[in-house]
Write a protein that holds these residues in place. Sequence first.
Motif, PDB file in Angstrom:
ATOM      1  N   GLY A 123      11.084  94.297  32.338  1.00  0.00           N
ATOM      2  CA  GLY A 123      11.804  93.625  30.227  1.00  0.00           C
ATOM      3  C   GLY A 123      12.543  92.347  30.844  1.00  0.00           C
ATOM      4  O   GLY A 123      13.365  91.420  30.002  1.00  0.00           O
ATOM      5  N   ILE A 124      11.897  90.847  31.713  1.00  0.00           N
ATOM      6  CA  ILE A 124      11.915  89.689  32.123  1.00  0.00           C
ATOM      7  C   ILE A 124      11.968  88.861  31.314  1.00  0.00           C
ATOM      8  O   ILE A 124      12.422  88.517  31.203  1.00  0.00           O
ATOM      9  N   LEU A 125      10.760  88.780  30.761  1.00  0.00           N
ATOM     10  CA  LEU A 125      10.044  88.342  29.652  1.00  0.00           C
ATOM     11  C   LEU A 125      10.774  88.622  28.192  1.00  0.00           C
ATOM     12  O   LEU A 125      11.493  87.495  27.710  1.00  0.00           O
ATOM     13  N   ASP A 126      11.095  89.669  28.171  1.00  0.00           N
ATOM     14  CA  ASP A 126      12.193  89.765  26.508  1.00  0.00           C
ATOM     15  C   ASP A 126      12.935  89.328  27.111  1.00  0.00           C
ATOM     16  O   ASP A 126      14.231  88.262  25.656  1.00  0.00           O
ATOM     17  N   GLU A 127      14.037  89.234  28.233  1.00  0.00           N
ATOM     18  CA  GLU A 127      15.326  88.836  28.009  1.00  0.00           C
ATOM     19  C   GLU A 127      15.386  87.292  28.433  1.00  0.00           C
ATOM     20  O   GLU A 127      15.786  86.474  27.778  1.00  0.00           O
ATOM     21  N   ALA A 128      13.745  86.990  28.612  1.00  0.00           N
ATOM     22  CA  ALA A 128      13.987  85.434  28.747  1.00  0.00           C
ATOM     23  C   ALA A 128      13.398  84.665  27.131  1.00  0.00           C
ATOM     24  O   ALA A 128      14.111  83.587  26.438  1.00  0.00           O
TER      25      ALA A 128
END
Length: 337
Positions: A5-10
């Motif tokens: 989910g890191i892209l969504d967090e970014a």
Amino acid sequence: MYTTGILDEALQRLHSSGPERLGRLTNHAPMAVEALAVHGQAGSVHRWLDMYTRKLEEFPSGVEPVTVANWRFALGDSRRAADWIGYFGREIAERPWRDVLTEWWPRLLPGLYGGSTHPVIRVGHAVRTLLADDGTEPRLTELAHGLGYWAARYHPVVDLAPLPGAGSAADALDAVTPIAARDGGFPARLGRVTGLPVWAAAVTDPHEARDRLTELVRAATHRYATHGHGEETMLVHAATAPNAVLRTLPALPHGLWVPSLRAAWTASAAVTAMYAPHAPVAYTPPGTFTPEEVFERAMSHGDEHVIKLTDTALDVGDEQALTAALRCIDLSEPLVR
């Protein structure tokens, strides 16, 4: 492709920032973090963003809401970026994102050249995420930001004289005549482009248009290896802008593929006319590297344009494309840590 989910967090982190800084420089972070995530470097996304933060500005204030009744008056008004992003946010919340994209793509396509082609590049990255996962809220919001930025920076190019062209994309790019006066920024130089070589003008079949667009992306990427010294940053867009269009085609009806090819060619050729050197130089890469190793080098370098050209080079996938990415790394200033 996007395993965490890191892209969504970014993206959530970035949506409080505006699409530009200093009134003219593009916020590249959403595009770069998407490229990092898609190539297996999600673990580096937040660390890269921490270094890029100095290049971000707060989200701008709105002027007046964009509506179905008044959108034509707001098109191309850079002061209205927040208004446009809000409009597309509402549209995408109420309708399928593909329907919104299909409605607005032909409206925005003639103005692809605004914002130094960055808006369409941002849209291309956003669409790639949505084609992989059709609906996380941050990715839908990112498409709204990309389309809104494009509408605010909409800038058409008209009255270009058709000049003698060539059969292949590579030969047609070689036939581009550089503009005489090479000072000033992108808008000033774009105004001096009065004619471009004819290429792929007879194409009417959508699938042939896709194939020719693929050829253009390959040729422009390869060309960077020998011509990138003309302007190491801006010439990246001769490849990344048409690649953004290519990435978007699967989300569009076939009837929009041919005009998309036309616009992508004009963008790539115009950037070439504005920034390409008068003569190529030979370039030998410093060794042989796998695609993964080249992308790791780009990530370590950190410059956003290096990351994005390397992302396109990996799409092309051949040795010449990887050589172009390595050339971009050599020519460009690294992101300051």
